[in-house]
Design an enzyme around this catalytic site. Structure first.
Site, short mmCIF file in Angstrom:
data_model
loop_
_atom_site.label_atom_id
_atom_site.label_comp_id
_atom_site.label_asym_id
_atom_site.label_seq_id
_atom_site.Cartn_x
_atom_site.Cartn_y
_atom_site.Cartn_z
N ARG A 27 -0.53 10.41 -3.34
CA ARG A 27 0.19 10.03 -1.95
C ARG A 27 -0.21 8.72 -1.09
O ARG A 27 0.74 8.31 -0.73
CB ARG A 27 -0.11 11.32 -1.13
CG ARG A 27 0.56 11.42 0.24
CD ARG A 27 0.36 12.86 0.93
NE ARG A 27 1.03 12.87 2.14
CZ ARG A 27 0.54 12.73 3.35
NH1 ARG A 27 -0.88 12.57 3.50
NH2 ARG A 27 1.15 12.84 4.28
N HIS A 76 2.49 6.00 0.06
CA HIS A 76 2.55 5.89 1.38
C HIS A 76 2.18 4.30 1.64
O HIS A 76 2.54 3.68 2.58
CB HIS A 76 1.62 6.55 2.39
CG HIS A 76 2.04 7.96 2.73
ND1 HIS A 76 1.87 8.68 3.55
CD2 HIS A 76 3.00 8.76 2.04
CE1 HIS A 76 2.59 9.71 3.89
NE2 HIS A 76 3.11 9.82 2.72
N ASN A 131 0.11 9.80 8.48
CA ASN A 131 -1.05 9.73 7.60
C ASN A 131 -2.22 10.17 8.52
O ASN A 131 -3.15 10.64 8.07
CB ASN A 131 -1.21 8.22 7.63
CG ASN A 131 -0.36 7.48 6.80
OD1 ASN A 131 0.07 8.02 5.73
ND2 ASN A 131 -0.05 6.19 7.05
N HIS A 153 5.15 16.41 -6.01
CA HIS A 153 4.63 17.54 -5.16
C HIS A 153 4.50 18.67 -5.98
O HIS A 153 4.08 20.01 -5.53
CB HIS A 153 5.72 18.04 -4.09
CG HIS A 153 5.85 17.06 -2.86
ND1 HIS A 153 6.89 17.15 -2.12
CD2 HIS A 153 5.02 16.18 -2.66
CE1 HIS A 153 6.64 16.32 -1.17
NE2 HIS A 153 5.52 15.62 -1.35
#
Length: 337
Positions: free
Chosen positions: A73, A77, A105, A204
């Site tokens: 992740r 990001h 975040n 996910h």
């Protein structure tokens, strides 16, 4: 059994060869092709890099299985906000407010200390040679592999950014509350298509989400006073037990893929077909005929998902790479030199 092993080996070989054309060179942030940016960039200057990253991720994973999803992740990001430049790793300064405290975040993104630790080990072996952005990309790939996911080749030699932007992170990162068309538009703005939306959402298959990110689906969906009708009723009951309707539960965790929480597989898509996707933005993939068809295909073909995930990760890992005078090799990932 011999046939199964041969088929899987052939699959991996074909996957690797099919991706090589994507990684031999890539346009830098100024639009020029940089032929020094490639998958064997550090072979001579830092030959132990792969092993250092592998050990660093493994050591962290041994103590905290969640870290695999967190590092993946973190890489996403980073790349999604003005390109892959390790800007997400920068602490705030007097000159800018960084991305660590952006809404997507804050109290959510994890793994900074793992990357910083790996960077320190790399600096001992190869001082001022390897960028933080490359370490983050390698750590994300290692996290996928440790969780049982596919290998994919990475172009290396990108540089670290000189600044970060909390505002850009708030604006550019997709939200689990956004409709699918908004998320697709954000992907498109990065040169990623609707297939990449479906495929990268498959990350996910590992990790957890905080209750606040999906709790409105359980009690008062869009002001109806009822749960989200697209969420299976048994899943609603189970999740209401995990995330009761009170603010104190907001930071509690639920697995994004309860069927195989720590295993990188295609169960995420099976969940969507069965109406048990955790996030609203995930289950929304079944509400569009084009994305639903892809979800259905991946739910029944794990090899197809692995191949397409590898391809999409190669694309994402090449977004906005900095070369030349546009960046630097940081000595510590949390601060510009």
């Amino acid at each position: 059994m011999a046939i199964t092993r041969f088929s899987y080996s052939t699959f991996l070989a074909l996957l690797y060869l099919s991706l090589l054309h994507l990684v031999t060179s890539f346009p830098s942030s100024n639009g020029q092709i940089d032929y020094n940016y490639n998958y064997n960039y550090y072979d001579s200057s830092c030959p132990r890099l792969g092993m250092i990253v592998k050990y660093g991720v493994w050591a962290a994973f041994k103590n905290d299985t969640r870290i695999a999803a967190s590092l993946l992740r973190l890489h996403f990001h980073d790349c999604f906000v003005n390109g892959c430049d390790a800007s997400i790793l920068l602490d705030d300064t007097i000159n800018f407010r960084g991305e660590k405290n952006a809404l997507p975040n804050r109290n959510s993104a994890r793994g900074y200390e793992v990357i910083e630790s790996i960077k320190a080990d790399v600096e001992k072996a190869c001082p001022s040679t390897v960028s933080c952005v490359d370490i983050l990309a390698l750590a994300a790939r290692e996290s996928v592999l440790l969780s049982g996911g596919p290998y994919y080749p990475l172009s290396l030699g990108g540089l670290d950014g000189l600044t970060a932007s909390e505002k850009a992170a708030n604006e550019q990162l997709p939200s689990p509350f956004e409709p699918l068309e908004n998320i697709t538009a954000k992907f498109a703005s990065k040169g990623l298509d609707i297939k990449d939306v479906v495929v990268l959402s498959g990350a996910h298959t590992i990790g957890f989400a905080q209750c606040f990110s999906f709790k409105r689906r359980l009690f008062d969906f869009k002001g109806t006073g009822k749960p989200d009708p697209t969420l299976d009723s048994s899943a609603v009951a189970n999740l209401q037990g995990t995330c009761p309707n009170k603010d104190a539960s907001n930071s509690k965790l639920a697995p994004l893929d309860s069927a195989s929480t720590y295993r990188f597989d295609n169960a995420y898509y099976v969940n969507l077909v069965n109406r048990t996707g955790l996030l609203e933005s995930d289950q929304a993939l079944m509400g569009d005929s084009k994305t639903a068809a892809m979800v259905t295909a991946y739910s029944s073909n794990s090899y197809l998902f692995s191949a397409d995930f590898a391809s999409s990760m190669v694309k994402m890992s090449n977004l906005g790479i900095l070369t030349g005078s546009n960046g630097q090799i940081r000595k510590k990932c949390g601060s510009v030199n």
